[in-house]
Design a protein around this motif. Structure first.
Motif, PDB file in Angstrom:
ATOM      1  N   LEU A  14       0.831  -1.200   0.000  1.00 29.78           N
ATOM      2  CA  LEU A  14       0.000   0.000   0.000  1.00 29.78           C
ATOM      3  C   LEU A  14       0.866   1.250   0.000  1.00 29.78           C
ATOM      4  CD1 LEU A  14      -2.749  -1.055   2.537  1.00 29.78           C
ATOM      5  CD2 LEU A  14      -3.069  -0.568   0.133  1.00 29.78           C
ATOM      6  N   ALA A  15       2.014   1.172   0.672  1.00 34.34           N
ATOM      7  CA  ALA A  15       2.876   2.343   0.750  1.00 34.34           C
ATOM      8  C   ALA A  15       3.439   2.720  -0.616  1.00 34.34           C
ATOM      9  CB  ALA A  15       4.013   2.081   1.728  1.00 34.34           C
ATOM     10  N   LEU A  16       3.671   1.715  -1.456  1.00 36.04           N
ATOM     11  CA  LEU A  16       4.290   1.986  -2.757  1.00 36.04           C
ATOM     12  C   LEU A  16       3.479   2.967  -3.587  1.00 36.04           C
ATOM     13  CD1 LEU A  16       5.605  -1.462  -3.977  1.00 36.04           C
ATOM     14  CD2 LEU A  16       6.909   0.633  -3.773  1.00 36.04           C
ATOM     15  N   GLY A  17       2.151   2.924  -3.447  1.00 33.94           N
ATOM     16  CA  GLY A  17       1.325   3.755  -4.309  1.00 33.94           C
ATOM     17  C   GLY A  17       1.044   5.143  -3.775  1.00 33.94           C
ATOM     18  N   GLN A  18       1.631   5.529  -2.649  1.00 34.71           N
ATOM     19  CA  GLN A  18       1.275   6.813  -2.035  1.00 34.71           C
ATOM     20  C   GLN A  18       2.113   7.958  -2.603  1.00 34.71           C
ATOM     21  OE1 GLN A  18      -1.304   6.998  -0.034  1.00 34.71           O
ATOM     22  NE2 GLN A  18      -1.522   4.799  -0.303  1.00 34.71           N
ATOM     23  N   TRP A  19       1.462   9.122  -2.715  1.00 29.90           N
ATOM     24  CA  TRP A  19       2.187  10.310  -3.154  1.00 29.90           C
ATOM     25  C   TRP A  19       2.292  11.357  -2.067  1.00 29.90           C
ATOM     26  CZ3 TRP A  19       5.304  10.447  -7.066  1.00 29.90           C
ATOM     27  CH2 TRP A  19       5.139   9.483  -8.068  1.00 29.90           C
ATOM     28  N   ASP A  20       1.662  11.098  -0.935  1.00 26.85           N
ATOM     29  CA  ASP A  20       1.755  12.006   0.199  1.00 26.85           C
ATOM     30  C   ASP A  20       2.894  11.515   1.088  1.00 26.85           C
ATOM     31  OD1 ASP A  20       1.456  13.084   2.761  1.00 26.85           O
ATOM     32  OD2 ASP A  20      -0.653  13.485   2.426  1.00 26.85           O
ATOM     33  N   PHE A  21       3.840  12.400   1.368  1.00 27.28           N
ATOM     34  CA  PHE A  21       5.048  12.019   2.105  1.00 27.28           C
ATOM     35  C   PHE A  21       4.695  11.287   3.410  1.00 27.28           C
ATOM     36  CE2 PHE A  21       9.516  13.928   3.209  1.00 27.28           C
ATOM     37  CZ  PHE A  21       9.924  12.677   3.601  1.00 27.28           C
ATOM     38  N   LYS A  22       3.830  11.941   4.229  1.00 26.60           N
ATOM     39  CA  LYS A  22       3.565  11.376   5.551  1.00 26.60           C
ATOM     40  C   LYS A  22       2.701  10.123   5.479  1.00 26.60           C
ATOM     41  CE  LYS A  22       3.051  14.339   9.040  1.00 26.60           C
ATOM     42  NZ  LYS A  22       2.496  15.515   9.749  1.00 26.60           N
ATOM     43  N   ARG A  23       1.803  10.090   4.473  1.00 26.75           N
ATOM     44  CA  ARG A  23       0.948   8.919   4.342  1.00 26.75           C
ATOM     45  C   ARG A  23       1.763   7.688   3.987  1.00 26.75           C
ATOM     46  NH1 ARG A  23      -4.507   8.850   4.181  1.00 26.75           N
ATOM     47  NH2 ARG A  23      -5.323   7.093   3.028  1.00 26.75           N
ATOM     48  N   THR A  75      10.450  -2.051   0.534  1.00 28.79           N
ATOM     49  CA  THR A  75      10.656  -0.842   1.330  1.00 28.79           C
ATOM     50  C   THR A  75      11.692   0.048   0.678  1.00 28.79           C
ATOM     51  OG1 THR A  75      10.292  -2.224   3.258  1.00 28.79           O
ATOM     52  CG2 THR A  75      11.129  -0.028   3.652  1.00 28.79           C
ATOM     53  N   LEU A  76      12.787  -0.573   0.242  1.00 28.96           N
ATOM     54  CA  LEU A  76      13.838   0.200  -0.427  1.00 28.96           C
ATOM     55  C   LEU A  76      13.280   0.897  -1.656  1.00 28.96           C
ATOM     56  CD1 LEU A  76      16.798   0.919  -0.470  1.00 28.96           C
ATOM     57  CD2 LEU A  76      17.219  -1.056  -1.900  1.00 28.96           C
ATOM     58  N   ALA A  77      12.426   0.188  -2.403  1.00 30.28           N
ATOM     59  CA  ALA A  77      11.847   0.781  -3.614  1.00 30.28           C
ATOM     60  C   ALA A  77      11.032   2.017  -3.277  1.00 30.28           C
ATOM     61  CB  ALA A  77      10.971  -0.256  -4.312  1.00 30.28           C
ATOM     62  N   SER A  78      10.187   1.910  -2.240  1.00 30.19           N
ATOM     63  CA  SER A  78       9.323   3.059  -1.984  1.00 30.19           C
ATOM     64  C   SER A  78      10.110   4.214  -1.394  1.00 30.19           C
ATOM     65  CB  SER A  78       8.161   2.663  -1.084  1.00 30.19           C
ATOM     66  OG  SER A  78       8.614   2.401   0.189  1.00 30.19           O
ATOM     67  N   PHE A  79      11.211   3.921  -0.704  1.00 35.21           N
ATOM     68  CA  PHE A  79      11.985   5.050  -0.182  1.00 35.21           C
ATOM     69  C   PHE A  79      12.872   5.686  -1.237  1.00 35.21           C
ATOM     70  CE2 PHE A  79      10.447   3.785   3.850  1.00 35.21           C
ATOM     71  CZ  PHE A  79      10.306   5.001   4.479  1.00 35.21           C
ATOM     72  N   LYS A 128      11.766   6.252  -4.010  1.00 32.92           N
ATOM     73  CA  LYS A 128      10.824   7.202  -4.597  1.00 32.92           C
ATOM     74  C   LYS A 128      10.881   8.548  -3.882  1.00 32.92           C
ATOM     75  CE  LYS A 128       5.808   7.364  -4.792  1.00 32.92           C
ATOM     76  NZ  LYS A 128       4.648   6.482  -4.708  1.00 32.92           N
ATOM     77  N   ILE A 129      10.907   8.512  -2.549  1.00 33.68           N
ATOM     78  CA  ILE A 129      11.016   9.769  -1.806  1.00 33.68           C
ATOM     79  C   ILE A 129      12.295  10.493  -2.179  1.00 33.68           C
ATOM     80  CG2 ILE A 129      11.423  10.744   0.490  1.00 33.68           C
ATOM     81  CD1 ILE A 129       9.465   8.924   1.623  1.00 33.68           C
ATOM     82  N   GLN A 130      13.398   9.759  -2.200  1.00 36.04           N
ATOM     83  CA  GLN A 130      14.676  10.391  -2.516  1.00 36.04           C
ATOM     84  C   GLN A 130      14.646  10.993  -3.914  1.00 36.04           C
ATOM     85  OE1 GLN A 130      16.859  10.843  -0.327  1.00 36.04           O
ATOM     86  NE2 GLN A 130      16.109   9.466   1.243  1.00 36.04           N
ATOM     87  N   ARG A 131      14.089  10.232  -4.860  1.00 33.31           N
ATOM     88  CA  ARG A 131      14.074  10.646  -6.262  1.00 33.31           C
ATOM     89  C   ARG A 131      13.239  11.918  -6.461  1.00 33.31           C
ATOM     90  NH1 ARG A 131      12.300  12.453 -10.057  1.00 33.31           N
ATOM     91  NH2 ARG A 131      11.647  11.686 -12.094  1.00 33.31           N
ATOM     92  N   TYR A 132      12.057  11.975  -5.811  1.00 34.64           N
ATOM     93  CA  TYR A 132      11.193  13.119  -6.085  1.00 34.64           C
ATOM     94  C   TYR A 132      11.488  14.311  -5.187  1.00 34.64           C
ATOM     95  CZ  TYR A 132       8.371  10.513  -9.315  1.00 34.64           C
ATOM     96  OH  TYR A 132       7.960   9.816 -10.398  1.00 34.64           O
ATOM     97  N   ALA A 133      11.769  14.063  -3.917  1.00 32.75           N
ATOM     98  CA  ALA A 133      11.856  15.202  -3.007  1.00 32.75           C
ATOM     99  C   ALA A 133      13.265  15.773  -2.941  1.00 32.75           C
ATOM    100  CB  ALA A 133      11.398  14.777  -1.612  1.00 32.75           C
ATOM    101  N   PHE A 134      14.267  14.915  -2.897  1.00 30.95           N
ATOM    102  CA  PHE A 134      15.582  15.415  -2.518  1.00 30.95           C
ATOM    103  C   PHE A 134      16.577  15.493  -3.670  1.00 30.95           C
ATOM    104  CE2 PHE A 134      13.775  13.895   1.448  1.00 30.95           C
ATOM    105  CZ  PHE A 134      13.922  15.031   2.212  1.00 30.95           C
ATOM    106  N   PHE A 135      16.588  14.459  -4.536  1.00 32.17           N
ATOM    107  CA  PHE A 135      17.632  14.458  -5.555  1.00 32.17           C
ATOM    108  C   PHE A 135      17.090  14.610  -6.966  1.00 32.17           C
ATOM    109  CE2 PHE A 135      19.440  12.272  -1.900  1.00 32.17           C
ATOM    110  CZ  PHE A 135      20.593  12.997  -1.745  1.00 32.17           C
ATOM    111  N   GLY A 136      15.785  14.739  -7.125  1.00 34.56           N
ATOM    112  CA  GLY A 136      15.242  14.937  -8.461  1.00 34.56           C
ATOM    113  C   GLY A 136      14.108  15.936  -8.372  1.00 34.56           C
ATOM    114  N   GLN A 137      13.197  15.908  -9.346  1.00 36.38           N
ATOM    115  CA  GLN A 137      12.084  16.846  -9.309  1.00 36.38           C
ATOM    116  C   GLN A 137      10.774  16.126  -9.538  1.00 36.38           C
ATOM    117  OE1 GLN A 137      12.921  19.690 -12.322  1.00 36.38           O
ATOM    118  NE2 GLN A 137      14.780  20.402 -11.316  1.00 36.38           N
TER     119      GLN A 137
END
Lengths: 166, 115, 495
Positions: free
Chosen positions: C285-294, C414-418, C420-429
């Motif tokens: 379920l986490a993989l499909g989320q686009w809200d950081f905290k969710r 878990t690694l995959a979904s995290f 995603k956070i790195q890719r969109y928020a911190f090191f990409g756009q």
């Protein structure tokens, strides 16, 4: 209701409330102080004391009862009651190294003027009574004052003071 | 028998809390459920023709033990009533706020959240 | 032994003291709240390695209410008070910008801490219920603290589900009292050992199990968590995900099953299967989320699955892995939630699509998020790696290699979904990245950076915590559980 002339309910209710408020208050205090000897205690007595103020609010409108016990004062009393209770519990550590130790001498209630016979329990009852009365009154007044109202097409939370002005 | 009725009351409350759509009915369901448990708890200490569990210097201890009701459930019920009061007032406050935001008490119309 | 009562009394007193005195002086609530949580952390640190029973009011065990301190309790106390100190430090600037009414916030926060400290210390069923309710009511109010529509909705949902669970617990306590005429947990355990289970006590146990599985948000009882945890202010999310579901959910489950009712093969099987299901469904379920905290909230469910899997295995190694993962999860998950809070503090959004390139503007936040992401995904040498390794080894050792495979798959997802956070928020756009706003971002204030740095350091030192304290600290913790009801009864009632 006739908001323009006088807030609150009819003359009969107001008169009865005026007569009874002292007795109800006193009965609440009695229940608090007798809690260790008979059924009752801090919570029940506190509810009765709070109901005095609720009665005043119903009969005379909230200005009258808020005049007697302001919201700020009520919240201070609320905290004070809880702190008193904790203080009594911690005093047990100061006296005998045990939390909640009943450190006042216990006596069997015989004869007159032996009301405080159960050590710290009456003191705890008083603390709880203050806390319960203040917090119940606060809950009542906050829920009673707030209304949801349409203001220019949007719903808003308004207190009744504001509504009267509009 | 009377315990079974408490349990039925509990199930009615559970039904109200879980199956109803109106926030006020959900709150009422929770209150019914909680009071069913309180009733059950206080019935644990009940005794026919019992006396109040208060000791003084003149009480005969054996007779007292044979007749007095159990005071522990009463203390527990008092505590759980106070907790119930806290939950109830919080629920009512949140319900008022929700009505302000959505203009309805119907939970099916509140679906900003998916989970 | 007198100091363990202050763990409950001090936050309770300050919760009432702060709103009384804090109206006049602006900086006082911050100072008082932080001082309180710091003192609590010191007190919790002093409980390590000690054991004892504290009788309230001088009334001894089966009749009176007792507080029980053992190694498991002091592990939980350390976790709770460490995370709460970090959260109050973080709150100072965070609340200043995003929320109003600090007084009420700190008051509720300290009430929650008092409730949790009480829950892990108490040795009495009804007291457990009371502390559980103190912590829960404070958390219901804190979830809806912002008073926005979705926050209120989440809060109401949490409140309804949580109070149903609490009522189940109360009913179970009433049934146990009606049957066994005692409320002391050790005494209940003793009576059950003497007389065995009957229908009423079994029913009570099932009710307790359901109640605390709901509080611990394990699938299929997880429905409230993904809404409630993201809706709260970030330090509160860190508290809820980091410690609340553990202190009033998982801890009580462990304590009841291992030390009061006794673990059976059926319960073990139940725990391992719930663990695997939570682990897999949570992460999917986490993989499909686009809200950081969710996204983080779904990972809490998944990581709790690991803990319950380790606990359910029941072997010494499994218990060690489960409890160590409990500690690690509280470190990296609270760190992640605080990171999401500092991102929200700067950017004002939680949508991953709207963020981008934050690592250039917020190096500390980005660095600590990276550490926490690597920890939660189980990359060596961070702490998550060690605890997952121990759990997997325990599963293999217990002859359940299938479970180990699931644990590895969960870790990869878990690694995959995290990433995603790195890719969109911190090191990409992200898609909706706005360069104009991005130019104005800067690093968060110092008081918010300190908790991030401290927690990152602890995540890095995970291996040291495990190997350094293997005999001195973790040994007794596991022994408490392995001793079963017999040891627990012995230490409290002396029978």
């Amino acid at each position: 209701m006739n908001q323009n002339k006088q807030p609150g309910m009819s003359l009969i209710v107001q008169t009865v409330a005026r007569w009874l408020k002292g007795f109800i208050f006193l009965y609440g205090v009695y229940i608090i102080f007798y809690g260790h000897l008979s059924p009752g205690g801090g919570f029940a007595g506190g509810v009765i004391v709070a109901s005095t103020f609720v009665l005043l609010t119903l009969a005379f409108g909230k200005e009258r009862s808020l005049g007697k016990l302001g919201k700020l004062l009520a919240s201070e009393l609320d905290s004070l009651g809880a702190l008193m209770f904790l203080l009594i519990a911690v005093l047990g550590i100061a006296w005998g190294r045990i939390f909640f130790l009943n450190f006042i001498e216990k006596a069997v209630p015989t004869g007159n003027f032996k009301l405080f016979s159960a050590g710290i329990i009456p003191l705890c009852n008083v603390a709880i009574g203050i806390k319960v009365a203040a917090s119940l009154f606060m809950i009542f007044i906050i829920l009673a004052v707030i209304r949801v109202q349409e203001v220019k097409g949007r719903r808003r939370l308004v207190t009744t003071e504001k509504r009267r002005k509009e | 028998m009377i315990y079974a009725m408490c349990f039925i009351l509990f199930l009615i409350g559970l039904y109200g809390a879980t199956c109803k759509k109106n926030i006020v009915k959900i709150i009422l369901g929770l209150v019914v459920m909680e009071y069913a448990v309180n009733l059950f708890l206080v019935l644990q200490g009940w005794r026919k023709n019992g006396q109040a569990p208060i000791l003084d210097g003149r009480t005969n201890l054996e007779e007292f033990a044979a007749r007095a009701v159990d005071p522990v459930p009463q203390a527990l019920v008092l505590t759980s009533i106070v907790i119930g009061l806290g939950i109830l007032s919080l629920m009512v406050a949140i319900a008022i706020r929700l009505y302000e935001r959505y203009g309805t008490f119907d939970v099916t119309e509140m679906k900003r959240l998916k989970g | 032994m007198n100091d363990i009562i202050y763990l409950v009394a001090l936050p309770l007193a300050m919760a009432f003291f702060i709103p009384m005195i804090g109206r006049k002086v602006r900086w006082l609530p911050d100072v008082l709240a932080n001082a309180t949580t710091l003192v609590l952390l010191i007190l919790a640190g002093q409980t390590v390695g000690r054991e004892g029973v504290y009788a309230l009011g001088g009334w001894a065990a089966p009749l009176g209410i007792v507080l029980v301190l053992d190694s498991l309790s002091s592990l939980l106390l350390l976790i709770i008070n460490l995370v709460s100190f970090m959260a109050t430090l973080f709150s100072v600037d965070y609340l200043e910008k995003l929320y109003t009414s600090k007084l009420r916030y700190y008051s509720l926060f300290l009430l929650m801490v008092a409730g949790m400290n009480g829950t892990v210390l108490t040795g009495d069923f009804f007291n457990l219920f009371v502390f559980l309710e103190i912590a829960s009511i404070a958390s219901y109010a804190l979830v809806g603290f912002g008073c926005e529509a979705d926050e209120l909705e989440a809060s109401f949902k949490y409140l309804v589900i949580g109070s149903i669970a609490s009522t189940f617990v109360l009913l179970a306590v009433a049934l146990l009292y009606g049957r066994l005429a005692t409320l002391n947990m050790a005494h209940v355990a003793w009576l059950l050992q003497q007389n065995g289970f009957d229908r009423v006590t079994t029913f009570a146990f099932v009710l307790l199990l359901v109640g605390f599985l709901v509080k611990g948000a394990l699938i299929p009882f997880h429905a409230w968590l993904p809404d409630a945890h993201p809706s709260a202010p970030a330090p509160i999310s860190a508290m809820l995900s980091g410690v609340l579901i553990k202190a009033i959910g998982i801890y009580v489950l462990i304590r009841l099953t291992y030390n009061v009712f006794g673990i059976t093969p059926m319960l073990s099987a139940l725990f391992t299967s719930i663990g695997v299901i939570s682990m897999m469904i949570g992460v999917l379920l986490a993989l499909g989320q686009w809200d950081f905290k969710r996204l983080l909230a779904y990972h809490s469910i998944s990581q709790m699955g690991y803990v319950v899997l380790g606990i359910g295995l029941g072997t010494p190694l499994g218990l060690l892995g489960g409890l160590f993962h409990l500690l690690n999860h509280s470190l990296f998950k609270s760190l992640l939630f605080l990171d999401s809070g500092s991102v929200e503090y700067e950017t004002g959004t939680r949508e991953l699509e709207k963020m981008g390139n934050l690592s250039q503007k917020m190096p500390v936040t980005a660095g600590s998020t990276l550490v926490a992401s690597l920890s939660i995904s189980g990359i060596p040498p961070f702490n998550g790696f060690w605890s997952k390794l121990v759990i997997i080894l325990a599963a293999v050792q217990a002859g359940r290699a299938g479970l180990a495979v699931w644990a590895v798959i969960g870790s990869i997802l878990t690694l995959a979904s995290f990433s995603k956070i790195q890719r969109y928020a911190f090191f990409g756009q992200g898609k909706d990245f706005e360069p104009g706003k991005w130019a104005l971002y800067q690093e968060v204030p110092l008081l918010m950076r300190i908790p991030l740095l401290v927690l990152s350091t602890l995540c890095l030192a995970g291996g040291l915590i495990l190997w350094g304290g293997l005999n001195g600290f973790w040994g007794p913790v596991v022994e408490v559980l392995l001793g079963g009801p017999a040891d627990y009864i012995g230490s409290i009632l002396g029978r």
